[in-house]
Write a protein that holds these residues in place. Structure first.
Motif, PDB file in Angstrom:
ATOM      1  N   VAL A  59     -49.789 -11.432  30.971  1.00 21.65           N
ATOM      2  CA  VAL A  59     -50.511 -10.492  31.831  1.00 21.65           C
ATOM      3  C   VAL A  59     -49.698 -10.294  33.103  1.00 21.65           C
ATOM      4  O   VAL A  59     -49.434 -11.249  33.835  1.00 21.65           O
ATOM      5  N   THR A  60     -49.320  -9.045  33.368  1.00 19.57           N
ATOM      6  CA  THR A  60     -48.489  -8.746  34.534  1.00 19.57           C
ATOM      7  C   THR A  60     -49.257  -8.047  35.659  1.00 19.57           C
ATOM      8  O   THR A  60     -48.762  -7.958  36.771  1.00 19.57           O
ATOM      9  N   ALA A  61     -50.472  -7.575  35.350  1.00 16.07           N
ATOM     10  CA  ALA A  61     -51.301  -6.932  36.377  1.00 16.07           C
ATOM     11  C   ALA A  61     -52.764  -7.002  35.950  1.00 16.07           C
ATOM     12  O   ALA A  61     -53.075  -6.960  34.758  1.00 16.07           O
ATOM     13  N   ILE A  62     -53.624  -7.124  36.957  1.00 17.83           N
ATOM     14  CA  ILE A  62     -55.074  -7.150  36.727  1.00 17.83           C
ATOM     15  C   ILE A  62     -55.709  -6.156  37.672  1.00 17.83           C
ATOM     16  O   ILE A  62     -55.485  -6.205  38.882  1.00 17.83           O
ATOM     17  N   SER A  63     -56.500  -5.251  37.122  1.00 21.75           N
ATOM     18  CA  SER A  63     -57.260  -4.299  37.927  1.00 21.75           C
ATOM     19  C   SER A  63     -58.698  -4.330  37.432  1.00 21.75           C
ATOM     20  O   SER A  63     -58.989  -3.840  36.345  1.00 21.75           O
TER      21      SER A  63
END
Length: 134
Positions: A59-63
């Motif tokens: 996982v490289t980004a969480i929004s």
């Protein structure tokens, strides 16, 4: 840029995913660590059946509850999963390898850095012990 961890994080897929999707939704991402630029975590998607299908994703980004992922990590294969399948933050070999690699590349520069405590330098059966003093 660093691998991040959190204890006992478990959620589920909020919708079915195919093997090529790089954005996946989860029911609740609130327990996941915050990611700054370059940070990442490894999650395991697990059907939790008698013959489970497992996939590790990076996982490289969480929004909110939407995750940007790199599929099929740590020797696993990108797969399709149904909504409701378990997604967990587990210790993975890839995460441990990343920590080990980062530790191997850390150094103390000659100018400006400092180190305190004891330093042990081993050479086979012989070890020298140095006391660093400020």
């Amino acid at each position: 840029m660093a691998v991040k961890f959190a204890n006992n994080v478990s959620t589920t897929l909020s919708a079915a995913i195919n093997a090529t999707q790089t954005t996946i939704g989860v029911a609740d991402a609130s327990g996941l660590p915050s990611l700054s630029s370059g940070d990442y975590i490894y999650l395991t998607i697990d059907t939790d059946t008698a013959s489970p299908t497992l996939e590790v994703v990076k996982v490289t980004a969480i929004s909110s509850n939407s995750l940007t992922v790199v599929r099929g990590q740590d020797g696993t294969t990108a797969s399709s999963f149904s909504a409701g399948v378990k997604v967990e933050l587990r210790v993975t070999a890839a995460a441990l390898d990343d920590i080990s690699s980062a530790a191997d590349t850390e150094s103390v520069s000659i100018a400006g850095d400092s180190m305190t405590g004891k330093l042990t330098i081993s050479n086979g059966n012989y070890a020298n012990h140095l006391e660093l003093v400020r």
